[in-house]
Design an enzyme around this catalytic site. Structure first.
Site, PDB file in Angstrom:
ATOM      1  N   CYS A 116       0.814  -1.231   0.000  1.00  0.00           N
ATOM      2  CA  CYS A 116       0.000   0.000   0.000  1.00  0.00           C
ATOM      3  C   CYS A 116       0.840   1.270   0.000  1.00  0.00           C
ATOM      4  O   CYS A 116       0.420   2.299  -0.522  1.00  0.00           O
ATOM      5  CB  CYS A 116      -0.928   0.028   1.205  1.00  0.00           C
ATOM      6  SG  CYS A 116      -1.932  -1.448   1.326  1.00  0.00           S
ATOM      7  N   HIS A 283      -3.975   6.964   1.089  1.00  0.00           N
ATOM      8  CA  HIS A 283      -4.124   5.666   0.430  1.00  0.00           C
ATOM      9  C   HIS A 283      -5.551   5.194   0.662  1.00  0.00           C
ATOM     10  O   HIS A 283      -6.056   5.258   1.783  1.00  0.00           O
ATOM     11  CB  HIS A 283      -3.113   4.673   1.017  1.00  0.00           C
ATOM     12  CG  HIS A 283      -3.497   3.247   0.773  1.00  0.00           C
ATOM     13  ND1 HIS A 283      -3.780   2.776  -0.481  1.00  0.00           N
ATOM     14  CD2 HIS A 283      -3.676   2.200   1.622  1.00  0.00           C
ATOM     15  CE1 HIS A 283      -4.103   1.494  -0.395  1.00  0.00           C
ATOM     16  NE2 HIS A 283      -4.060   1.126   0.864  1.00  0.00           N
ATOM     17  N   ASN A 313      -9.951  -0.750  -2.904  1.00  0.00           N
ATOM     18  CA  ASN A 313      -8.556  -0.510  -2.507  1.00  0.00           C
ATOM     19  C   ASN A 313      -7.654  -1.074  -3.604  1.00  0.00           C
ATOM     20  O   ASN A 313      -7.647  -2.283  -3.840  1.00  0.00           O
ATOM     21  CB  ASN A 313      -8.320  -1.210  -1.165  1.00  0.00           C
ATOM     22  CG  ASN A 313      -6.886  -1.076  -0.655  1.00  0.00           C
ATOM     23  OD1 ASN A 313      -5.967  -0.800  -1.411  1.00  0.00           O
ATOM     24  ND2 ASN A 313      -6.710  -1.298   0.630  1.00  0.00           N
TER      25      ASN A 313
HETATM   26  N1  ACO Z   1     -19.511  -9.763   4.196  1.00  0.00           N
HETATM   27  C1  ACO Z   1     -20.271 -10.108   5.247  1.00  0.00           C
HETATM   28  N2  ACO Z   1     -19.752 -10.463   6.430  1.00  0.00           N
HETATM   29  C2  ACO Z   1     -18.421 -10.446   6.551  1.00  0.00           C
HETATM   30  C3  ACO Z   1     -17.566 -10.072   5.491  1.00  0.00           C
HETATM   31  C4  ACO Z   1     -18.180  -9.739   4.275  1.00  0.00           C
HETATM   32  N3  ACO Z   1     -17.470  -9.363   3.189  1.00  0.00           N
HETATM   33  N4  ACO Z   1     -16.305 -10.157   5.923  1.00  0.00           N
HETATM   34  C5  ACO Z   1     -16.323 -10.538   7.188  1.00  0.00           C
HETATM   35  N5  ACO Z   1     -17.597 -10.714   7.579  1.00  0.00           N
HETATM   36  C6  ACO Z   1     -18.111 -11.133   8.881  1.00  0.00           C
HETATM   37  C7  ACO Z   1     -17.084 -11.910   9.678  1.00  0.00           C
HETATM   38  O1  ACO Z   1     -17.081 -13.266   9.322  1.00  0.00           O
HETATM   39  C8  ACO Z   1     -17.568 -11.677  11.082  1.00  0.00           C
HETATM   40  O2  ACO Z   1     -18.637 -12.536  11.338  1.00  0.00           O
HETATM   41  P1  ACO Z   1     -18.836 -13.206  12.806  1.00  0.00           P
HETATM   42  O3  ACO Z   1     -19.010 -12.038  13.736  1.00  0.00           O
HETATM   43  O4  ACO Z   1     -20.024 -14.038  12.616  1.00  0.00           O
HETATM   44  O5  ACO Z   1     -17.572 -13.954  13.056  1.00  0.00           O
HETATM   45  C9  ACO Z   1     -18.105 -10.249  11.035  1.00  0.00           C
HETATM   46  O6  ACO Z   1     -18.361  -9.971   9.666  1.00  0.00           O
HETATM   47  C10 ACO Z   1     -17.146  -9.244  11.572  1.00  0.00           C
HETATM   48  O7  ACO Z   1     -15.853  -9.504  11.032  1.00  0.00           O
HETATM   49  P2  ACO Z   1     -14.629  -8.580  11.293  1.00  0.00           P
HETATM   50  O8  ACO Z   1     -13.461  -9.064  10.533  1.00  0.00           O
HETATM   51  O9  ACO Z   1     -14.490  -8.395  12.773  1.00  0.00           O
HETATM   52  O10 ACO Z   1     -15.174  -7.260  10.632  1.00  0.00           O
HETATM   53  P3  ACO Z   1     -14.708  -5.805  10.852  1.00  0.00           P
HETATM   54  O11 ACO Z   1     -15.793  -5.014  11.416  1.00  0.00           O
HETATM   55  O12 ACO Z   1     -13.389  -5.730  11.503  1.00  0.00           O
HETATM   56  O13 ACO Z   1     -14.525  -5.350   9.356  1.00  0.00           O
HETATM   57  C11 ACO Z   1     -12.705  -4.904   7.866  1.00  0.00           C
HETATM   58  C12 ACO Z   1     -13.557  -5.979   8.518  1.00  0.00           C
HETATM   59  C13 ACO Z   1     -13.575  -4.098   6.929  1.00  0.00           C
HETATM   60  C14 ACO Z   1     -11.603  -5.560   7.058  1.00  0.00           C
HETATM   61  C15 ACO Z   1     -12.144  -4.008   8.992  1.00  0.00           C
HETATM   62  O14 ACO Z   1     -11.475  -4.759   9.957  1.00  0.00           O
HETATM   63  C16 ACO Z   1     -11.236  -2.970   8.497  1.00  0.00           C
HETATM   64  O15 ACO Z   1     -11.656  -1.978   7.978  1.00  0.00           O
HETATM   65  N6  ACO Z   1      -9.931  -3.176   8.683  1.00  0.00           N
HETATM   66  C17 ACO Z   1      -8.920  -2.262   8.215  1.00  0.00           C
HETATM   67  C18 ACO Z   1      -8.078  -2.980   7.305  1.00  0.00           C
HETATM   68  C19 ACO Z   1      -8.159  -2.460   5.920  1.00  0.00           C
HETATM   69  O16 ACO Z   1      -8.802  -1.502   5.604  1.00  0.00           O
HETATM   70  N7  ACO Z   1      -7.445  -3.096   5.096  1.00  0.00           N
HETATM   71  C20 ACO Z   1      -7.354  -2.690   3.762  1.00  0.00           C
HETATM   72  C21 ACO Z   1      -6.151  -3.302   3.183  1.00  0.00           C
HETATM   73  S1  ACO Z   1      -4.761  -2.900   4.076  1.00  0.00           S
HETATM   74  C22 ACO Z   1      -4.412  -1.392   3.710  1.00  0.00           C
HETATM   75  O17 ACO Z   1      -4.609  -1.013   2.605  1.00  0.00           O
HETATM   76  C23 ACO Z   1      -3.941  -0.543   4.812  1.00  0.00           C
END
Ligand code: ACO
Length: 356
Positions: A116, A283, A313
């Site tokens: 990234c 980013h 992204n």
């Molecule tokens: N659709 C539906 N449900 C989903 C999905 C999806 N695509 N993905 C995960 N879930 C479910 C999970 O299985 C989980 O279910 P459970 O509670 O029954 O176990 C629930 O949603 C919550 O999962 P989390 O992983 O805890 O979800 P979170 O709220 O953390 O959101 C996300 C995930 C969007 C990735 C978040 O953690 C985030 O924004 N992280 C930042 C990382 C990021 O932005 N990375 C981008 C790439 S890295 C970079 O560029 C910096």
């Protein structure tokens, strides 16, 4: 010492739009979940067997070269940032050189593996080369074809819904105008949590792939498959080890701390304030991260540019795509103070401050 300015910007997004509803047809997800967690409405996927990371980069580069008012023969160095290269090796730098047809001049081509923050690293390197007088026109590119390596089953949904394909390019050019160009770049990394956001296999953790050189290691090989050629094991395939993995919440927490920190560093270096920023281009990791950073820095909506809603992204390509789009939309004008900032896998992060 010379100064380096952005002389031209270009971007390329593939035509194919993949909406959240399209993804929900192949995995258990929903438009509501994706938009709420990430801000993403749709992303682009490259044309299978027709487009690659390099061909997209070439399209963005050609536009950047034209807009800089130079020809491809004037480019004297290439820096290419990607995590989704056409080949494991050689890197995309030389492939882009070939695609653009500038092999005659035998200019150097460098590949950046900083995910990234790849474009910020690339820009910083270009800046140093220009300032030292080594080069005059450096083509800096970020391009990604994520669609080729994502897990489209429900298992991969937390990662897959986030990423899209595209390319962005900039010509970084020597100038004598001290009031214009790159004022400061700051780069950081911390490998402590390298595996929290990573693509792990295949890789050298697998050991030797030749039983005659070493005690055979059980990779879970299926002897009916010629793994010597394809390099994957059935175990890896079954376990989905060859897909990116991400501990989303861990990444989120670190990102929202490091973005403001490094933006503060470049501002301090240039003896400027947050309020001096005309446009922050973070980013495009996640709209929630960008909003958090915006709030933390006290910036208005007209001081931050986001387009993750349309493209997802695009990792190393996200900053040059957004930079180019903001400029095309007239949101960045000559003399504006622009701040680019990234955080991502490694972890690596960085920022660049420039007078456009
Ligand atoms: N659709 C539906 N449900 C989903 C999905 C999806 N695509 N993905 C995960 N879930 C479910 C999970 O299985 C989980 O279910 P459970 O509670 O029954 O176990 C629930 O949603 C919550 O999962 P989390 O992983 O805890 O979800 P979170 O709220 O953390 O959101 C996300 C995930 C969007 C990735 C978040 O953690 C985030 O924004 N992280 C930042 C990382 C990021 O932005 N990375 C981008 C790439 S890295 C970079 O560029 C910096």
């Amino acid at each position: 010492m010379y100064q380096s300015k952005i002389a031209g910007l270009g971007k390329y997004l593939p035509d194919r739009i993949v909406t959240n509803d399209d993804l929900s047809k192949v995995m258990e997800t929903s438009d509501e979940w994706i938009q709420e967690r990430t801000g993403i409405k749709e992303r682009r996927y490259a044309k299978k067997h027709e487009e690659t990371t390099t061909t997209m980069a070439a399209k963005a580069s050609t536009i950047a070269i034209d807009r800089a008012g130079i020809t491809k023969e004037d480019v004297d160095f290439i820096i290419f940032a990607t995590l989704s290269p056409d080949y494991y090796f050689p890197g995309c730098g030389v492939l882009l050189q070939r695609e653009l047809g500038i092999t005659k001049t035998e200019i150097g081509a460098l590949d950046i593996r900083n995910q990234c923050s790849g474009f910020i690293y690339a820009l910083s390197i270009a800046d140093q080369y220009i300032k030292s007088g080594m080069y005059k026109n450096i083509l800096v590119v970020g391009s990604e074809m994520h669609s080729m390596g994502l897990d489209f089953s429900t298992r991969g949904r937390a990662v897959t819904v986030i990423f899209g394909d595209g390319a962005g390019a900039a010509i970084v050019q020597r100038t004598d105008n001290k009031d214009q160009g790159i004022l400061s770049t700051k780069l950081h990394s911390d490998g402590t949590y390298a595996e929290k956001l990573a693509f792990l296999a295949p890789g050298s953790h697998g050991g030797y792939h030749n039983d005659q050189l070493e005690e055979p290691v059980d990779y879970g090989f299926d002897k009916s498959i010629d793994y010597g050629e394809i390099f994957f094991t059935e175990k890896m395939l079954n376990e989905g080890k060859y897909y990116p993995r991400m501990e989303g919440q861990f990444v989120f927490k670190l990102a929202v701390t490091k973005f403001p920190e490094v933006i503060g560093e470049v501002l301090e270096d240039a003896k400027l304030e947050t309020s001096d920023i005309n446009m922050l281009i973070p980013h495009q990791a996640n709209l929630r991260i960008a909003s958090f950073v915006q709030k933390r820095l006290g910036l208005g909506d007209d001081q931050v540019f986001n387009n993750i809603q349309k493209y997802g992204n695009t990792t190393a390509a996200s900053i040059p795509i957004a930079f180019c789009e903001a400029w095309e939309e007239g949101k960045i004008k000559e003399g504006d103070l622009v701040c680019l900032a990234a955080f991502g896998s490694g972890f690596t992060w960085g920022a660049a401050l420039l007078r456009f």
